[in-house]
Design a protein around this motif. Structure first.
Motif, PDB file in Angstrom:
ATOM      1  N   PHE A 257       0.341  -0.221   1.467  1.00  0.00           N
ATOM      2  CA  PHE A 257      -0.091   1.179   1.489  1.00  0.00           C
ATOM      3  C   PHE A 257       0.635   1.985   0.417  1.00  0.00           C
ATOM      4  CE2 PHE A 257      -2.437   2.639   5.513  1.00  0.00           C
ATOM      5  CZ  PHE A 257      -3.217   1.507   5.507  1.00  0.00           C
ATOM      6  N   VAL A 258       1.946   1.831   0.330  1.00  0.00           N
ATOM      7  CA  VAL A 258       2.732   2.571  -0.659  1.00  0.00           C
ATOM      8  C   VAL A 258       2.322   2.165  -2.071  1.00  0.00           C
ATOM      9  CG1 VAL A 258       5.046   2.926  -1.608  1.00  0.00           C
ATOM     10  CG2 VAL A 258       4.699   2.920   0.878  1.00  0.00           C
ATOM     11  N   SER A 259       2.147   0.870  -2.296  1.00  0.00           N
ATOM     12  CA  SER A 259       1.760   0.370  -3.616  1.00  0.00           C
ATOM     13  C   SER A 259       0.409   0.932  -4.047  1.00  0.00           C
ATOM     14  CB  SER A 259       1.700  -1.162  -3.591  1.00  0.00           C
ATOM     15  OG  SER A 259       1.184  -1.674  -4.797  1.00  0.00           O
ATOM     16  N   ARG A 260      -0.544   0.962  -3.140  1.00  0.00           N
ATOM     17  CA  ARG A 260      -1.886   1.458  -3.484  1.00  0.00           C
ATOM     18  C   ARG A 260      -1.884   2.963  -3.712  1.00  0.00           C
ATOM     19  NH1 ARG A 260      -4.626  -2.126   1.359  1.00  0.00           N
ATOM     20  NH2 ARG A 260      -4.478  -4.143   0.309  1.00  0.00           N
ATOM     21  N   ILE A 261      -1.114   3.682  -2.913  1.00  0.00           N
ATOM     22  CA  ILE A 261      -1.032   5.136  -3.093  1.00  0.00           C
ATOM     23  C   ILE A 261      -0.408   5.460  -4.451  1.00  0.00           C
ATOM     24  CG2 ILE A 261       0.102   7.235  -2.274  1.00  0.00           C
ATOM     25  CD1 ILE A 261      -0.241   6.124   0.589  1.00  0.00           C
ATOM     26  N   LYS A 263      -0.580   3.732  -7.047  1.00  0.00           N
ATOM     27  CA  LYS A 263      -1.578   3.410  -8.075  1.00  0.00           C
ATOM     28  C   LYS A 263      -2.815   4.302  -7.960  1.00  0.00           C
ATOM     29  CE  LYS A 263      -0.198  -1.456  -8.359  1.00  0.00           C
ATOM     30  NZ  LYS A 263      -0.608  -2.870  -8.115  1.00  0.00           N
ATOM     31  N   LYS A 264      -2.723   5.312  -7.072  1.00  0.00           N
ATOM     32  CA  LYS A 264      -3.810   6.269  -6.848  1.00  0.00           C
ATOM     33  C   LYS A 264      -5.087   5.588  -6.368  1.00  0.00           C
ATOM     34  CE  LYS A 264      -1.984   9.574 -10.190  1.00  0.00           C
ATOM     35  NZ  LYS A 264      -2.249  10.369 -11.420  1.00  0.00           N
ATOM     36  N   LYS A 265      -4.897   4.615  -5.459  1.00  0.00           N
ATOM     37  CA  LYS A 265      -6.014   3.912  -4.843  1.00  0.00           C
ATOM     38  C   LYS A 265      -6.071   4.248  -3.361  1.00  0.00           C
ATOM     39  CE  LYS A 265      -5.938  -0.151  -7.926  1.00  0.00           C
ATOM     40  NZ  LYS A 265      -5.815  -1.627  -7.963  1.00  0.00           N
ATOM     41  N   ASN A 266      -7.202   3.991  -2.757  1.00  0.00           N
ATOM     42  CA  ASN A 266      -7.339   4.146  -1.312  1.00  0.00           C
ATOM     43  C   ASN A 266      -6.404   3.144  -0.636  1.00  0.00           C
ATOM     44  OD1 ASN A 266      -8.142   4.049   1.424  1.00  0.00           O
ATOM     45  ND2 ASN A 266     -10.246   4.560   0.904  1.00  0.00           N
ATOM     46  N   PRO A 267      -5.478   3.605   0.226  1.00  0.00           N
ATOM     47  CA  PRO A 267      -4.532   2.677   0.862  1.00  0.00           C
ATOM     48  C   PRO A 267      -5.206   1.630   1.738  1.00  0.00           C
ATOM     49  CG  PRO A 267      -4.424   4.848   1.875  1.00  0.00           C
ATOM     50  CD  PRO A 267      -5.248   5.001   0.638  1.00  0.00           C
ATOM     51  N   LEU A 268      -6.476   1.863   2.115  1.00  0.00           N
ATOM     52  CA  LEU A 268      -7.207   0.903   2.939  1.00  0.00           C
ATOM     53  C   LEU A 268      -8.041  -0.065   2.102  1.00  0.00           C
ATOM     54  CD1 LEU A 268      -8.438   3.369   5.701  1.00  0.00           C
ATOM     55  CD2 LEU A 268      -6.622   1.678   5.934  1.00  0.00           C
ATOM     56  N   SER A 269      -8.034   0.097   0.781  1.00  0.00           N
ATOM     57  CA  SER A 269      -8.851  -0.763  -0.083  1.00  0.00           C
ATOM     58  C   SER A 269      -8.201  -2.135  -0.236  1.00  0.00           C
ATOM     59  CB  SER A 269      -9.029  -0.119  -1.456  1.00  0.00           C
ATOM     60  OG  SER A 269      -7.771   0.040  -2.092  1.00  0.00           O
ATOM     61  N   PRO A 270      -8.992  -3.199  -0.379  1.00  0.00           N
ATOM     62  CA  PRO A 270      -8.444  -4.551  -0.503  1.00  0.00           C
ATOM     63  C   PRO A 270      -7.910  -4.822  -1.904  1.00  0.00           C
ATOM     64  CG  PRO A 270     -10.834  -4.624  -0.621  1.00  0.00           C
ATOM     65  CD  PRO A 270     -10.470  -3.202  -0.328  1.00  0.00           C
ATOM     66  N   ASP A 271      -6.980  -5.774  -2.015  1.00  0.00           N
ATOM     67  CA  ASP A 271      -6.488  -6.225  -3.319  1.00  0.00           C
ATOM     68  C   ASP A 271      -5.897  -7.627  -3.169  1.00  0.00           C
ATOM     69  OD1 ASP A 271      -3.914  -5.954  -2.207  1.00  0.00           O
ATOM     70  OD2 ASP A 271      -3.686  -3.926  -2.975  1.00  0.00           O
ATOM     71  N   ARG A 272      -5.281  -8.121  -4.237  1.00  0.00           N
ATOM     72  CA  ARG A 272      -4.642  -9.447  -4.210  1.00  0.00           C
ATOM     73  C   ARG A 272      -3.131  -9.313  -4.360  1.00  0.00           C
ATOM     74  NH1 ARG A 272      -6.514 -14.325  -4.466  1.00  0.00           N
ATOM     75  NH2 ARG A 272      -4.804 -14.987  -5.818  1.00  0.00           N
ATOM     76  N   ASN A 273      -2.569  -8.378  -3.607  1.00  0.00           N
ATOM     77  CA  ASN A 273      -1.131  -8.141  -3.676  1.00  0.00           C
ATOM     78  C   ASN A 273      -0.420  -8.547  -2.388  1.00  0.00           C
ATOM     79  OD1 ASN A 273       1.223  -7.250  -4.963  1.00  0.00           O
ATOM     80  ND2 ASN A 273       1.026  -5.180  -4.127  1.00  0.00           N
TER      81      ASN A 273
END
Length: 334
Positions: A257-261, A263-273
């Motif tokens: 959540f912190v990483s996505r925020i 990066k200015k992304k939706n904290p609920l969005s999927p990624d490969r992290n």
């Protein structure tokens, strides 16, 4: 007799699983971005968990058995154990098929959890008791409802984030149920749930199915209600004990959540992290099926230490070890 019936039913399900896949027709396709499996895979593995869980509930309802954590005394119980889990599974299953927006899932899940809390006050956490501390924290009526909702929604999202590699969620779920058995003794309800997960794991190991959002949301809900009811009724697990058992998905949730925020992304969005993705990228020559065992070894190691030595320093060390592992994996990949 009840075990024999469940074994027969699940054997029939296994034998006819290919027919089930064709009827349900929900598959996960590789996209070369986040999903790197070789071919499309059925994402209805959660149906196995749902099927066994509903059968178990029907058995308890018909026999009026009050020996386990699942019991039916009034409409509150019926909604908690049958209606809400079914709606939660259908939401996740629909998401697997139609790919709902993360915000929509969050809102619908929140409404379901709030309904469960308001309909069944027996799961509301009113005070926090700890094994490693000598005092309790009393929440009051308003904060009790907010905390109970927060616990449900956080673990639901955290648990779902773990389902990105074969065997990972299944192994973690079995380990959680084993901890229940260590505290409750042999409980046929928990044994049946373990059996259903083993059936899923067999198919998952053979690349026949994924759990899917339906399955992960359902299991997350079941575990949450189990913990909340055991806590309220028997203080079977205290708050810091529950925390250490849920620390792996919890830390993943906070970090991502912190990483996505940032990066200015939706904290609920999927990624490969996720940690399993980092391990896959770091240990490319390792058999991928070893990775979920390594991840769950971290979870069970610190859980066993804490249950032996209930001290908050163990939780702190577990958190430090987790982040040091993440730092090592990221630097190794870079």
């Amino acid at each position: 007799m009840i075990f024999f019936i469940f074994i027969i039913i699940n054997l029939v399900l296994l034998i006819n699983f290919e027919k089930v896949k064709k009827i349900v027709n929900v598959f996960d396709h590789p996209d070369t971005e986040r999903k790197f499996h070789d071919k499309k895979v059925f994402v209805g593995g959660g149906l196995i968990i749902l099927f066994n869980f509903l059968l178990l509930n029907i058995y308890v309802l018909i026999t009026n058995d009050l020996s386990g954590i699942i019991e039916f005394k009034n409409f509150d119980d019926f909604f908690t154990w049958i209606v809400a889990p079914l709606i939660i599974f259908l939401l996740g299953f629909y998401d697997d098929k139609k790919n709902l927006k993360a915000n929509v899932k969050f809102i619908v899940l929140s409404l379901i959890y709030i309904a469960v809390i308001l309909i069944n006050p027996s799961i509301i956490i009113t005070e926090l008791s700890f094994a490693g501390l000598s005092f309790n924290i009393y929440l009051g009526s308003t904060y009790s409802i907010l905390f109970s909702y927060f616990a449900l929604i956080v673990f639901s999202n955290a648990f779902n984030m773990m389902d990105g590699i074969d065997l990972q969620v299944g192994i973690y779920s079995i380990l959680l149920f084993v901890f229940f058995i260590l505290r409750t003794g042999i409980d046929y309800q928990i044994i049946i749930m373990i059996f259903s997960i083993l059936v899923y794991l067999y198919l998952n190991f053979r690349h026949k199915t994924f759990l899917g959002d339906g399955g992960t949301y359902l299991l997350a809900y079941i575990f949450s209600i189990y913990f909340m009811k055991y806590y309220n009724e028997q203080k079977l697990f205290l708050c810091d004990e529950i925390l250490i058992l849920m620390i792996l998905p919890g830390l993943e949730l906070i970090r991502l959540f912190v990483s996505r925020i940032l990066k200015k992304k939706n904290p609920l969005s999927p990624d490969r992290n996720h940690i399993h993705h980092l391990m896959i990228d770091r240990f490319k020559n390792m058999n991928i099926k070893i990775i979920p065992f390594l991840i769950n070894f971290y979870f069970i190691l610190f859980s066993l230490i804490f249950f032996k030595i209930p001290n908050f320093s163990v939780i702190v060390i577990a958190i430090i070890f987790y982040f040091l592992t993440i730092i090592y994996l990221k630097r190794s990949i870079d």
